[in-house]
Scaffold this active site. Structure first.
Site, PDB file in Angstrom:
ATOM      1  N   GLY A 239      20.148   3.115   4.094  1.00  0.00           N
ATOM      2  CA  GLY A 239      20.549   1.775   3.671  1.00  0.00           C
ATOM      3  C   GLY A 239      20.485   0.788   4.820  1.00  0.00           C
ATOM      4  O   GLY A 239      20.166   1.144   5.962  1.00  0.00           O
TER       5      GLY A 239
ATOM      6  N   GLY B 198      24.520   7.579   4.032  1.00  0.00           N
ATOM      7  CA  GLY B 198      23.902   6.305   3.690  1.00  0.00           C
ATOM      8  C   GLY B 198      22.889   5.903   4.742  1.00  0.00           C
ATOM      9  O   GLY B 198      22.678   4.722   5.019  1.00  0.00           O
TER      10      GLY B 198
ATOM     11  N   MET C 203      22.875  -0.852   6.505  1.00  0.00           N
ATOM     12  CA  MET C 203      23.787  -0.577   7.603  1.00  0.00           C
ATOM     13  C   MET C 203      23.510   0.786   8.233  1.00  0.00           C
ATOM     14  O   MET C 203      23.656   0.961   9.442  1.00  0.00           O
ATOM     15  CB  MET C 203      25.240  -0.650   7.125  1.00  0.00           C
ATOM     16  CG  MET C 203      25.741  -2.061   6.916  1.00  0.00           C
ATOM     17  SD  MET C 203      25.505  -3.126   8.369  1.00  0.00           S
ATOM     18  CE  MET C 203      26.268  -2.163   9.657  1.00  0.00           C
TER      19      MET C 203
ATOM     20  N   HIS D  25      29.151 -13.717   1.244  1.00  0.00           N
ATOM     21  CA  HIS D  25      28.273 -12.596   1.584  1.00  0.00           C
ATOM     22  C   HIS D  25      26.928 -12.753   0.872  1.00  0.00           C
ATOM     23  O   HIS D  25      26.768 -13.576  -0.030  1.00  0.00           O
ATOM     24  CB  HIS D  25      28.910 -11.262   1.182  1.00  0.00           C
ATOM     25  CG  HIS D  25      30.030 -10.845   2.087  1.00  0.00           C
ATOM     26  ND1 HIS D  25      31.326 -11.282   1.913  1.00  0.00           N
ATOM     27  CD2 HIS D  25      30.046 -10.033   3.182  1.00  0.00           C
ATOM     28  CE1 HIS D  25      32.097 -10.759   2.852  1.00  0.00           C
ATOM     29  NE2 HIS D  25      31.346 -10.001   3.636  1.00  0.00           N
TER      30      HIS D  25
ATOM     31  N   ASN E 175      36.655  -3.933   7.755  1.00  0.00           N
ATOM     32  CA  ASN E 175      35.668  -4.637   8.562  1.00  0.00           C
ATOM     33  C   ASN E 175      35.723  -4.090   9.980  1.00  0.00           C
ATOM     34  O   ASN E 175      36.818  -3.916  10.526  1.00  0.00           O
ATOM     35  CB  ASN E 175      35.959  -6.141   8.537  1.00  0.00           C
ATOM     36  CG  ASN E 175      34.874  -6.975   9.155  1.00  0.00           C
ATOM     37  OD1 ASN E 175      34.577  -6.846  10.336  1.00  0.00           O
ATOM     38  ND2 ASN E 175      34.263  -7.848   8.366  1.00  0.00           N
TER      39      ASN E 175
ATOM     40  N   LYS F 261      25.648  -7.798  -2.239  1.00  0.00           N
ATOM     41  CA  LYS F 261      26.963  -7.161  -2.105  1.00  0.00           C
ATOM     42  C   LYS F 261      27.577  -6.942  -3.485  1.00  0.00           C
ATOM     43  O   LYS F 261      27.630  -7.854  -4.308  1.00  0.00           O
ATOM     44  CB  LYS F 261      27.891  -8.011  -1.236  1.00  0.00           C
ATOM     45  CG  LYS F 261      29.237  -7.346  -0.948  1.00  0.00           C
ATOM     46  CD  LYS F 261      30.018  -8.131   0.090  1.00  0.00           C
ATOM     47  CE  LYS F 261      31.398  -7.541   0.338  1.00  0.00           C
ATOM     48  NZ  LYS F 261      31.322  -6.163   0.871  1.00  0.00           N
TER      49      LYS F 261
ATOM     50  N   GLY G 227      36.324  -6.442   0.904  1.00  0.00           N
ATOM     51  CA  GLY G 227      37.428  -5.654   1.439  1.00  0.00           C
ATOM     52  C   GLY G 227      38.132  -6.374   2.566  1.00  0.00           C
ATOM     53  O   GLY G 227      39.355  -6.252   2.733  1.00  0.00           O
ATOM     54  N   THR G 228      37.378  -7.158   3.341  1.00  0.00           N
ATOM     55  CA  THR G 228      37.979  -7.903   4.444  1.00  0.00           C
ATOM     56  C   THR G 228      38.914  -8.991   3.932  1.00  0.00           C
ATOM     57  O   THR G 228      40.015  -9.186   4.464  1.00  0.00           O
ATOM     58  CB  THR G 228      36.890  -8.523   5.326  1.00  0.00           C
ATOM     59  OG1 THR G 228      36.062  -7.477   5.839  1.00  0.00           O
ATOM     60  CG2 THR G 228      37.491  -9.310   6.481  1.00  0.00           C
TER      61      THR G 228
ATOM     62  N   THR H 257      33.486  -0.105   1.655  1.00  0.00           N
ATOM     63  CA  THR H 257      34.617  -0.743   0.974  1.00  0.00           C
ATOM     64  C   THR H 257      34.456  -0.649  -0.541  1.00  0.00           C
ATOM     65  O   THR H 257      33.460  -0.135  -1.040  1.00  0.00           O
ATOM     66  CB  THR H 257      34.744  -2.217   1.388  1.00  0.00           C
ATOM     67  OG1 THR H 257      33.544  -2.928   1.028  1.00  0.00           O
ATOM     68  CG2 THR H 257      34.967  -2.340   2.884  1.00  0.00           C
TER      69      THR H 257
END
Length: 248
Positions: free
Chosen positions: A10, A7, A12, A141, A111, A145, A151-152, A87
């Site tokens: 992207g 990824g 991140m 978020h 996270n 997303k 997920g957190t 996630t």
């Protein structure tokens, strides 16, 4: 520490690449994989795992959960430690993660923030000390997303369930039903460019405790992922998470 980013192109992936270029945690970015935009990368980047670099010390994944099965197969086949920072996995994909961790060191967390890890521990402690309290979780978020709840938020609820074994999770309350005593409510907000906010409200008729974590920059999660990669190098096969790396 030679890093491959899945990824890579992207949001991140770019953050991890930037930090690795600065040598954060001794990281050296040597390659990437990106199914959608490999041509835009500034380091060798494959568009599939079939062509990916294997001479690396660790893989850092910030992609999409649909890549999970192929990524796990690639990491296991080449015996490469994996930091899985994506996630939204299905139950089948989570089972594949557990199976892969029997063969390679695998770090999987909802996270990668130290602050969030602390938030989870504090929420769990409060839930145990105040068994009569009602608990609600609000997560916010950015509007891009895909998975909801985050997920957190699910990880917070899951941690609370370890001390409240009768607790049930209600995602996105609606309808006419009354709130149950056992319920943990989770509410998802998607708007603008919010990096990630998580709030846990623990309340009784006479008092309320609010625990909140706000992420101000995506660099926070990139730092955590590279710290996890450093931690993972040299470890034996197994499934690791933030609690493996951090002592409270």
């Amino acid at each position: 520490m030679r890093i491959l980013i899945n990824g890579l192109c992207g949001h991140m992936g770019n953050e991890v690449a930037r930090l690795a270029a600065e040598g954060y945690r001794g990281a050296e970015l040597v390659a990437g994989v990106d199914f959608c935009n490999a041509a835009a990368a500034t380091v060798p980047c494959a568009s599939s795992f079939a062509d990916a670099e294997t001479n690396v010390d660790c893989i850092v994944d910030f992609s999409h959960h649909s890549c999970t099965t192929a990524l796990l197969e690639f990491a296991v086949r080449n015996n490469i430690p994996l930091v899985l920072a994506t996630t939204g996995q299905t139950e089948e994909e989570r089972a594949a993660i557990r199976a892969a961790a029997e063969k390679i060191p695998l770090f999987f967390a909802a996270n990668f923030s130290l602050g969030v890890a602390l938030l989870i521990e504090l929420a769990k402690k409060a839930a145990a000390v105040m068994p009569e309290a009602e608990i609600e979780i609000i997560e916010k978020h950015h509007n891009r997303k895909l998975d909801a709840p985050s997920g957190t938020a699910l990880a917070i609820a899951s941690a609370i369930q370890t001390v409240r074994t009768d607790a049930t999770v209600n995602c996105g309350r609606s309808g006419q039903a009354k709130r149950t005593k056992e319920e943990i409510g989770i509410h998802a907000v998607r708007m603008g460019n919010i990096v990630g906010d998580h709030e846990v409200i623990i309340g009784t008729p006479n008092q309320t405790i609010t625990l909140k974590h706000e992420a101000h920059s995506r660099a926070l999660f990139a730092e955590g992922a590279l710290a996890a990669a450093e931690f993972l190098c040299g470890k034996s096969a197994g499934l690791y998470d933030m609690n493996s790396m951090i002592s409270f």
